[in-house]
Design an enzyme around this catalytic site. Structure first.
Site, PDB file in Angstrom:
ATOM      1  N   HIS A   6      -6.548   0.110   4.380  1.00  0.00           N
ATOM      2  CA  HIS A   6      -6.992  -0.815   3.245  1.00  0.00           C
ATOM      3  C   HIS A   6      -7.176  -2.164   3.463  1.00  0.00           C
ATOM      4  O   HIS A   6      -6.631  -2.600   4.553  1.00  0.00           O
ATOM      5  CB  HIS A   6      -5.502  -0.697   2.182  1.00  0.00           C
ATOM      6  CG  HIS A   6      -5.327   0.616   1.505  1.00  0.00           C
ATOM      7  ND1 HIS A   6      -4.158   1.147   1.431  1.00  0.00           N
ATOM      8  CD2 HIS A   6      -6.010   1.535   1.137  1.00  0.00           C
ATOM      9  CE1 HIS A   6      -4.137   2.363   0.658  1.00  0.00           C
ATOM     10  NE2 HIS A   6      -5.301   2.695   0.657  1.00  0.00           N
ATOM     11  N   CYS A  15       1.903  -3.981  -0.553  1.00  0.00           N
ATOM     12  CA  CYS A  15       1.756  -3.001  -1.113  1.00  0.00           C
ATOM     13  C   CYS A  15       2.740  -2.449  -2.019  1.00  0.00           C
ATOM     14  O   CYS A  15       2.536  -1.464  -2.999  1.00  0.00           O
ATOM     15  CB  CYS A  15       2.176  -1.854   0.183  1.00  0.00           C
ATOM     16  SG  CYS A  15       0.819  -1.595   1.296  1.00  0.00           S
ATOM     17  N   GLU A  55      -8.573   3.558  -4.237  1.00  0.00           N
ATOM     18  CA  GLU A  55      -7.326   3.130  -3.722  1.00  0.00           C
ATOM     19  C   GLU A  55      -6.899   2.097  -4.482  1.00  0.00           C
ATOM     20  O   GLU A  55      -5.724   1.562  -4.169  1.00  0.00           O
ATOM     21  CB  GLU A  55      -7.537   3.117  -2.259  1.00  0.00           C
ATOM     22  CG  GLU A  55      -7.952   4.330  -1.469  1.00  0.00           C
ATOM     23  CD  GLU A  55      -6.802   5.459  -1.225  1.00  0.00           C
ATOM     24  OE1 GLU A  55      -5.803   4.843  -0.812  1.00  0.00           O
ATOM     25  OE2 GLU A  55      -7.270   6.463  -1.541  1.00  0.00           O
TER      26      GLU A  55
END
Length: 448
Positions: A250, A371, A174
């Site tokens: 995450h 993000c 990720e």
């Protein structure tokens, strides 16, 4: 030699919509099918970039992807012209069309993992595109991501690019959302901190029961090998499985680090104490003084952290040695979180100031300030080798703002996704954008 941390924020794409595609991301699922505003989303992101640039931070922009991804739909059996492919997908498999329409590449923390030249065996900055194979709508991003990164960081003397890891669950990767780097200064060797949710091959590591663990230990280890990192410059840590099951998909939803500081929630990691000792010892051997700031669960519950995105923040070093924390408006709206932040900045710790940004369009889809940005530590000569077209300036901000107003819709709902004209609008906008950012041909429609 002077070195800097540069933030490259993702430019929100013209198809920004609330498809509710990300199982395990509470905000994404909660706002599924709501009407979005792509224009407002892009302008909110640009406003943050402009503000950080004006504060003196190095700021860049990363281009969005072509959507809908017609090639992905063709690979799934939809045939005909582009318009026919879109119309048939809308009739027969709307969830697939929504996935191929997602503007999720805006969250560039997931685009790749970056290791600065001070850490790597060959003395170059290394990039590994993330395969993002846990979610179909994100797994189709990495080919274009790789081309865009190669156009931004093109000089092979300074930059090395690696293809995404094998697209299987054992190597789920990720990107920088599960990666942090600690260092005394950006140009000196540091310690790279890889956080994983599960192991693919070792059953001794527990796994979450409700939501998927997207990052594997094996993927993190593979990236470290590709980048030529030494054992003394790497620490691996596992997320708490129960916290993943509460929506911490995450690590950057529960912890953020920068320089010598780790800002984290008490429940973020398994085996926290030995992990902190390892970080402290390894950073000390590289001249650094590791500092851990733990937010106790009594002050901020995990639920509040997920709702407010307290940890999905940007922790930035200022010239006076103090740190600035960039948080979304949702932190100010949460009484417990805001009370904690006021206490945090009133003390003598490294975090001295909080700045709040309205990123509602991104937040409602599950992505906060952290993000939206990819951090790249660059020495002065490496910064000089970056494609100048992607470096934010007042002129570029004005140009991109005008570009958004020209090409973006101010509302988008489910029925709009079936409109073939949206693909035409997206391609027209991106063709102009590649000229603005001096990227060359990076999109599939430009390569045929």
């Amino acid at each position: 030699m002077p070195a800097f941390e540069m933030n490259f924020d993702g430019l929100v794409g013209p198809t920004h919509n609330y498809g509710g595609l990300s199982y395990g991301n509470v905000a994404s699922q909660s706002n599924s099918q709501a009407c979005s505003n792509p224009r407002e989303a892009a302008l909110q992101g640009l406003a943050k970039m402009k503000a950080l640039m004006e504060m003196g931070f190095k700021q860049g922009v990363l281009a969005p992807q072509e959507r809908p991804d017609v090639a992905a739909l063709r690979s799934l059996g939809f045939a005909g012209s582009d318009a026919e492919v879109i119309s048939r997908a809308a009739r027969e498999a709307m969830p697939l069309l929504a996935a191929c329409m997602s503007a999720s590449s805006m969250w560039t923390a997931n685009s790749c993992t970056v290791s600065p030249s001070a850490d790597t065996a060959d003395g170059r900055v290394h990039f590994t595109a993330a395969n993002l194979n846990c979610k179909f709508h994100r797994s189709i991003e990495h080919p274009t991501t790789s081309r865009v990164l190669a156009a931004m960081f093109a000089d092979p003397q300074h930059f090395a690019h690696h293809a995404a890891l094998p697209a299987v669950s054992q190597f789920g990767d990720e990107g920088a959302a599960n990666h942090t780097r600690f260092c005394k200064s950006y140009g000196e060797p540091g310690v790279e901190f890889f956080v994983f949710g599960r192991s693919a091959f070792d059953s001794r590591f527990p796994a979450p029961q409700r939501y998927p663990a997207r990052q594997t230990l094996e993927a993190s280890q593979a990236v470290a090998r590709l980048h030529g990192l030494s054992e003394e410059g790497v620490v691996y840590a596992q997320q708490t499985p129960a916290v993943i099951d509460q929506g911490v998909f995450h690590n950057d939803v529960i912890a953020v680090g920068n320089g010598e500081v780790l800002f984290y929630h008490q429940d973020a990691f398994l085996h926290t104490e030995p992990m902190l000792v390892e970080l402290q010892e390894k950073l000390a051997r590289r001249g650094g003084n590791f500092q851990a700031i733990c937010v106790p669960r009594e002050a901020v519950a995990v639920e509040d952290a997920v709702k407010s995105y307290l940890f999905n923040s940007q922790l930035l070093s200022r010239t006076d040695g103090s740190m600035l924390l960039i948080v979304p408006e949702e932190c100010r709206s949460n009484a417990r979180v805001w009370t904690y932040l006021q206490q945090l900045t009133s003390g003598s710790g490294p975090i001295r100031e909080i700045k709040v940004f309205d990123l509602k369009q991104s937040m409602q889809n599950g992505g906060g300030p952290a993000c939206l940005r990819l951090r790249v530590a660059l020495k002065e000569h490496e910064l000089a080798a970056v494609n100048p077209g992607v470096i934010m300036t007042p002129a570029l901000y004005d140009t991109l703002t005008a570009w958004v107003h020209k090409h973006y819709r101010d509302r988008l709902n489910d029925s709009d996704l079936a409109d073939p004209q949206l693909l035409v609008e997206c391609r027209t906008a991106l063709d102009e954008l590649t000229r603005i950012l001096k990227l060359g041909a990076v999109y599939p429609f430009q390569l045929t």
